[in-house]
Design an enzyme around this catalytic site. Structure first.
Site, PDB file in Angstrom:
ATOM      1  N   GLU A  50       0.837  -1.211   0.000  1.00 51.49           N
ATOM      2  CA  GLU A  50       0.000   0.000   0.000  1.00 51.49           C
ATOM      3  C   GLU A  50       0.872   1.262   0.000  1.00 51.49           C
ATOM      4  O   GLU A  50       1.795   1.379   0.807  1.00 51.49           O
ATOM      5  CB  GLU A  50      -0.925  -0.030   1.231  1.00 51.49           C
ATOM      6  CG  GLU A  50      -1.627   1.271   1.567  1.00 51.49           C
ATOM      7  CD  GLU A  50      -2.471   1.864   0.431  1.00 51.49           C
ATOM      8  OE1 GLU A  50      -3.253   1.117  -0.177  1.00 51.49           O
ATOM      9  OE2 GLU A  50      -2.319   3.071   0.154  1.00 51.49           O
ATOM     10  N   HIS A  68     -25.584  -1.453   0.403  1.00 51.51           N
ATOM     11  CA  HIS A  68     -26.641  -1.432  -0.617  1.00 51.51           C
ATOM     12  C   HIS A  68     -27.262  -2.813  -0.820  1.00 51.51           C
ATOM     13  O   HIS A  68     -26.595  -3.837  -0.666  1.00 51.51           O
ATOM     14  CB  HIS A  68     -26.060  -0.995  -1.967  1.00 51.51           C
ATOM     15  CG  HIS A  68     -25.566   0.412  -2.006  1.00 51.51           C
ATOM     16  ND1 HIS A  68     -26.402   1.493  -1.872  1.00 51.51           N
ATOM     17  CD2 HIS A  68     -24.319   0.922  -2.184  1.00 51.51           C
ATOM     18  CE1 HIS A  68     -25.682   2.608  -1.976  1.00 51.51           C
ATOM     19  NE2 HIS A  68     -24.420   2.296  -2.156  1.00 51.51           N
ATOM     20  N   ARG A 328     -14.934   8.681  -6.581  1.00 52.05           N
ATOM     21  CA  ARG A 328     -15.309   7.356  -7.093  1.00 52.05           C
ATOM     22  C   ARG A 328     -14.431   7.047  -8.307  1.00 52.05           C
ATOM     23  O   ARG A 328     -14.135   7.943  -9.096  1.00 52.05           O
ATOM     24  CB  ARG A 328     -16.766   7.343  -7.532  1.00 52.05           C
ATOM     25  CG  ARG A 328     -17.768   7.877  -6.507  1.00 52.05           C
ATOM     26  CD  ARG A 328     -19.074   8.170  -7.247  1.00 52.05           C
ATOM     27  NE  ARG A 328     -20.121   8.770  -6.448  1.00 52.05           N
ATOM     28  CZ  ARG A 328     -20.274  10.079  -6.265  1.00 52.05           C
ATOM     29  NH1 ARG A 328     -19.401  10.949  -6.751  1.00 52.05           N
ATOM     30  NH2 ARG A 328     -21.302  10.546  -5.582  1.00 52.05           N
ATOM     31  N   SER A 354     -19.220   3.119  -7.197  1.00 54.27           N
ATOM     32  CA  SER A 354     -19.887   3.625  -6.001  1.00 54.27           C
ATOM     33  C   SER A 354     -20.507   2.547  -5.122  1.00 54.27           C
ATOM     34  O   SER A 354     -21.344   2.843  -4.279  1.00 54.27           O
ATOM     35  CB  SER A 354     -20.943   4.653  -6.403  1.00 54.27           C
ATOM     36  OG  SER A 354     -21.790   4.083  -7.343  1.00 54.27           O
ATOM     37  N   CYS A 417     -12.170  12.218  24.590  1.00 55.55           N
ATOM     38  CA  CYS A 417     -12.966  12.993  23.624  1.00 55.55           C
ATOM     39  C   CYS A 417     -14.419  12.979  24.122  1.00 55.55           C
ATOM     40  O   CYS A 417     -15.074  11.930  24.088  1.00 55.55           O
ATOM     41  CB  CYS A 417     -12.844  12.349  22.248  1.00 55.55           C
ATOM     42  SG  CYS A 417     -14.057  12.932  21.070  1.00 55.55           S
ATOM     43  N   CYS A 419     -17.076  14.863  23.022  1.00 55.48           N
ATOM     44  CA  CYS A 419     -18.147  14.918  22.005  1.00 55.48           C
ATOM     45  C   CYS A 419     -18.553  13.504  21.586  1.00 55.48           C
ATOM     46  O   CYS A 419     -19.722  13.187  21.459  1.00 55.48           O
ATOM     47  CB  CYS A 419     -17.690  15.657  20.758  1.00 55.48           C
ATOM     48  SG  CYS A 419     -17.204  17.348  21.021  1.00 55.48           S
ATOM     49  N   CYS A 459     -10.350  18.249  22.779  1.00 56.03           N
ATOM     50  CA  CYS A 459      -9.628  17.029  23.180  1.00 56.03           C
ATOM     51  C   CYS A 459      -8.318  16.832  22.431  1.00 56.03           C
ATOM     52  O   CYS A 459      -7.549  15.919  22.755  1.00 56.03           O
ATOM     53  CB  CYS A 459     -10.506  15.797  22.951  1.00 56.03           C
ATOM     54  SG  CYS A 459     -10.887  15.528  21.203  1.00 56.03           S
TER      55      CYS A 459
HETATM   56  C1  LIG Z   1     -18.698   9.834  -2.351  1.00 53.49           C
HETATM   57  C2  LIG Z   1     -18.701   8.342  -2.378  1.00 53.49           C
HETATM   58  C3  LIG Z   1     -19.769   7.641  -1.864  1.00 53.49           C
HETATM   59  C4  LIG Z   1     -19.770   6.250  -1.874  1.00 53.49           C
HETATM   60  N1  LIG Z   1     -20.773   5.591  -1.232  1.00 53.49           N
HETATM   61  C5  LIG Z   1     -20.733   4.240  -1.142  1.00 53.49           C
HETATM   62  C6  LIG Z   1     -21.723   3.561  -0.404  1.00 53.49           C
HETATM   63  O1  LIG Z   1     -22.587   4.180   0.210  1.00 53.49           O
HETATM   64  N2  LIG Z   1     -21.683   2.202  -0.391  1.00 53.49           N
HETATM   65  C7  LIG Z   1     -20.733   1.493  -1.061  1.00 53.49           C
HETATM   66  O2  LIG Z   1     -20.797   0.264  -1.049  1.00 53.49           O
HETATM   67  N3  LIG Z   1     -19.739   2.118  -1.725  1.00 53.49           N
HETATM   68  C8  LIG Z   1     -19.719   3.480  -1.775  1.00 53.49           C
HETATM   69  N4  LIG Z   1     -18.732   4.133  -2.446  1.00 53.49           N
HETATM   70  C9  LIG Z   1     -17.730   3.362  -3.158  1.00 53.49           C
HETATM   71  C10 LIG Z   1     -16.644   2.782  -2.275  1.00 53.49           C
HETATM   72  O3  LIG Z   1     -16.191   3.715  -1.328  1.00 53.49           O
HETATM   73  C11 LIG Z   1     -15.503   2.339  -3.188  1.00 53.49           C
HETATM   74  O4  LIG Z   1     -15.998   1.513  -4.215  1.00 53.49           O
HETATM   75  C12 LIG Z   1     -14.427   1.580  -2.430  1.00 53.49           C
HETATM   76  O5  LIG Z   1     -13.986   2.309  -1.310  1.00 53.49           O
HETATM   77  C13 LIG Z   1     -13.265   1.309  -3.359  1.00 53.49           C
HETATM   78  O6  LIG Z   1     -12.288   0.621  -2.624  1.00 53.49           O
HETATM   79  P1  LIG Z   1     -10.918   0.250  -3.296  1.00 53.49           P
HETATM   80  O7  LIG Z   1     -10.215  -0.630  -2.341  1.00 53.49           O
HETATM   81  O8  LIG Z   1     -11.168  -0.251  -4.685  1.00 53.49           O
HETATM   82  O9  LIG Z   1     -10.179   1.642  -3.499  1.00 53.49           O
HETATM   83  P2  LIG Z   1      -9.354   2.544  -2.465  1.00 53.49           P
HETATM   84  O10 LIG Z   1      -9.996   2.620  -1.144  1.00 53.49           O
HETATM   85  O11 LIG Z   1      -9.082   3.851  -3.143  1.00 53.49           O
HETATM   86  O12 LIG Z   1      -8.001   1.742  -2.288  1.00 53.49           O
HETATM   87  C14 LIG Z   1      -7.017   1.692  -3.302  1.00 53.49           C
HETATM   88  C15 LIG Z   1      -5.680   1.781  -2.607  1.00 53.49           C
HETATM   89  O13 LIG Z   1      -4.655   1.532  -3.563  1.00 53.49           O
HETATM   90  C16 LIG Z   1      -3.526   2.287  -3.186  1.00 53.49           C
HETATM   91  N5  LIG Z   1      -2.637   2.400  -4.351  1.00 53.49           N
HETATM   92  C17 LIG Z   1      -2.894   3.002  -5.529  1.00 53.49           C
HETATM   93  N6  LIG Z   1      -1.825   2.886  -6.352  1.00 53.49           N
HETATM   94  C18 LIG Z   1      -0.890   2.178  -5.676  1.00 53.49           C
HETATM   95  C19 LIG Z   1       0.431   1.739  -5.991  1.00 53.49           C
HETATM   96  N7  LIG Z   1       0.993   1.991  -7.178  1.00 53.49           N
HETATM   97  N8  LIG Z   1       1.122   1.053  -5.051  1.00 53.49           N
HETATM   98  C20 LIG Z   1       0.573   0.776  -3.840  1.00 53.49           C
HETATM   99  N9  LIG Z   1      -0.680   1.192  -3.487  1.00 53.49           N
HETATM  100  C21 LIG Z   1      -1.389   1.869  -4.403  1.00 53.49           C
HETATM  101  C22 LIG Z   1      -4.133   3.615  -2.745  1.00 53.49           C
HETATM  102  O14 LIG Z   1      -3.247   4.335  -1.895  1.00 53.49           O
HETATM  103  C23 LIG Z   1      -5.398   3.171  -2.037  1.00 53.49           C
HETATM  104  O15 LIG Z   1      -5.245   3.069  -0.632  1.00 53.49           O
HETATM  105  C24 LIG Z   1     -18.696   5.543  -2.462  1.00 53.49           C
HETATM  106  C25 LIG Z   1     -17.607   6.246  -2.988  1.00 53.49           C
HETATM  107  C26 LIG Z   1     -17.603   7.633  -2.926  1.00 53.49           C
HETATM  108  C27 LIG Z   1     -16.405   8.373  -3.428  1.00 53.49           C
END
Ligand SMILES: Cc1cc2nc3c(=O)[nH]c(=O)nc-3n(C[C@H](O)[C@H](O)[C@H](O)COP(=O)(O)OP(=O)(O)OC[C@H]3O[C@@H](n4cnc5c(N)ncnc54)[C@H](O)[C@@H]3O)c2cc1C
Length: 472
Positions: A50, A68, A328, A354, A417, A419, A459
């Site tokens: 990471e 969802h 997203r 999302s 904390c 709150c 805090c």
């Molecule tokens: C506003 C918003 C609302 C949402 N609401 C919902 C919801 O209500 N319910 C739901 O189910 N989902 C929701 N989602 C979607 C959900 O949050 C995402 O689909 C999910 O968090 C994606 O996870 P991920 O692990 O794919 O990505 P991330 O959490 O972005 O993880 C990817 C990781 O890869 C790492 N990385 C990237 N490149 C490299 C590299 N070269 N080397 C090492 N590490 C690297 C990054 O640092 C990061 O930590 C929402 C998203 C948003 C933005």
């Protein structure tokens, strides 16, 4: 148990060293951590690599925290299947591990005749997505269910299966269980280049990590990482979602997740309770070029307030605790981009837009299946190490409320904390945990300390002192 944040990686640069991982998962968001946890069921050498200093520090820390049902997914899509399966898996996992979930249900509200006419189609679509318990709600019942709703709502579709969840505890539970079950977690370790071979060599500032199979769970950077392996199947367009968090005093204003009828850019602006006892208003949907643009804007917040005033007028008069924004990983495609490249012993987990929090456990099971099809010998299954997560949910007993716990260990009765009513005991436990926080924000996501209405004004010094004392 291995979590590293600095120093050379195991066996870095030494090809004669035994440290070749069977699988390296790039990205420790909710998806990467879920995949590593699923792999940990087998006797494999697995690493998560990471770039950031913590798990869940990318998109996974800034979403709307809804578990969802997948009622509005494209029927027949991979996303529809994995959201539905993922919801069932995460509900069961939350019950087992103590991740806070509240099954509040959602109301999809029609504000004009066109939206009202769309509701039966949405109910039918929900049924095609396996969500059979939706039902129409007339204006009188709607007012009874949500007495503070703004004027003019014509009706709604009830989606009782929608729930709210703690996204931070979810990611942390996966990571904790993976590490306890033998996965190595390497933080502050960005993969900059990939030298393909058997094993692949991942070039990082902390040396070269070698792995036979690779999983790309790099979130917003999944397309950039794919390009390192010669693939150009999709482009991520960060779609920003800004949100306003209202104070706990607003919690009594709303009982369900209040959803709009979905539009072209996605699910639209909602009002939702949180498991921490706040109320969320958002998110916006803005397509950007900058994959780091997680700032809030005056226009974005004004637009949210205007929409919030219509949905729940009393909400926008309440005090704001915080604002935040997440990005997203939208692509030009309508579905997730999960692709196996067996000849390269590589799986891309891209376009997790999302719904990735909900679908995470189902994505993980799907990806492990693809790895096995691509030649990864899984061997027999073994039980994962058990985990029980600290409770951040207001609907369940918090440590400050638990007299027996405080009698056994008075540190749980010493609030730091006020709150969020976080005790010294909880902060101590988080700092001493399997995947400890590297920053005060990481500590907030594990305990809520500094996350309340004063945002750390009262805090902050005491929390920082305990944090620094533990790191000495
Ligand atoms: C506003 C918003 C609302 C949402 N609401 C919902 C919801 O209500 N319910 C739901 O189910 N989902 C929701 N989602 C979607 C959900 O949050 C995402 O689909 C999910 O968090 C994606 O996870 P991920 O692990 O794919 O990505 P991330 O959490 O972005 O993880 C990817 C990781 O890869 C790492 N990385 C990237 N490149 C490299 C590299 N070269 N080397 C090492 N590490 C690297 C990054 O640092 C990061 O930590 C929402 C998203 C948003 C933005």
């Amino acid at each position: 148990m291995t979590v590293t944040r600095s120093g050379p990686l195991p066996g870095a640069g030494d090809d004669s060293a035994p440290a070749v991982y069977d699988v390296a998962v790039v990205g420790a968001g909710v998806v990467g951590c879920a995949i590593a946890r699923e792999l940990a069921r087998h006797r494999l050498r697995v690493a998560i690599v990471e770039a950031s200093g913590d798990v869940g520090d990318g998109t996974s820390k800034a979403n709307t925290a809804i578990l969802h049902t997948g009622f509005d997914a494209v029927p027949g899509s991979l996303e529809s299947r994995l959201v539905r399966d993922g919801q069932a898996r995460l509900l069961a996992y939350a019950a087992e591990t103590g991740i806070p979930v509240e099954p509040v249900g959602a109301l999809l509200i029609a504000w004009d005749e066109e939206q009202l006419a769309a509701l039966p189609r949405l109910a039918e679509k929900a049924a095609r997505n396996g969500c059979h318990d939706t039902r129409p709600v007339g204006p009188t019942e709607l007012r009874r269910l949500e007495p503070r709703l703004g004027a003019g709502a014509l009706g709604a579709l009830s989606v009782p299966g929608e729930a709210i969840v703690c996204p931070w505890t979810t990611t942390l539970a996966y990571a904790t269980q993976a590490v306890l079950s033998g996965v190595d977690l390497h933080l502050d370790c960005r993969v900059e280049k990939v030298r393909q071979g058997d094993p692949h060599r991942l070039v990082t500032p902390r040396g070269v990590l070698r792995a036979r199979h690779l999983v790309n769970a790099a979130g917003l950077h999944a397309d950039t990482f794919d390009a390192l392996l010669g693939h150009h199947d999709f482009t991520v367009t960060p779609r920003r979602g800004q949100l306003i968090v209202y104070d706990k005093f607003a919690r009594g204003l709303v009982r369900h997740i209040l959803l709009p009828v979905p539009g072209r850019l996605g699910k639209g602006v909602l009002v939702s309770p949180t498991v921490y006892g706040n109320v969320l208003l958002g998110p916006t949907a803005e397509d950007l070029d900058d994959r780091t643009a997680t700032g809030s804007t005056a226009e974005g917040l004004a637009a949210l307030r205007a929409q919030g005033r219509r949905i729940l007028p009393a909400l926008v008069e309440e005090e704001v605790t915080a604002v935040y924004a997440g990005l997203r990983a939208a692509t030009e495609h309508d579905d997730y981009r999960i692709t196996a490249h067996p000849r390269q012993r590589y799986v891309t987990v891209g376009g997790i837009r999302s719904t990735g929090l909900t679908a995470s456990m189902a994505i993980a099971a799907h990806v492990v299946g693809l790895l096995a099809d691509g030649g990864l010998e899984l061997g027999p299954e073994r039980p994962l190490a058990p985990v029980r997560m600290p409770n951040l949910g207001e609907a369940f007993t918090r440590p400050y409320e638990d007299a027996a716990l405080i009698a056994r260990d008075p540190e749980y009765g010493r609030l730091v904390c006020h709150c969020e009513r976080v005790s010294r005991g909880e902060i101590r436990d988080a700092l001493d945990s399997v995947v400890p926080p590297a920053t005060l924000d990481g500590l907030r996501r594990r305990t809520r300390a500094r996350g309340g209405r004063c945002q750390g004004v009262a805090c902050g010094a005491a929390v920082r002192a305990q944090f620094e004392e533990a790191r000495r």
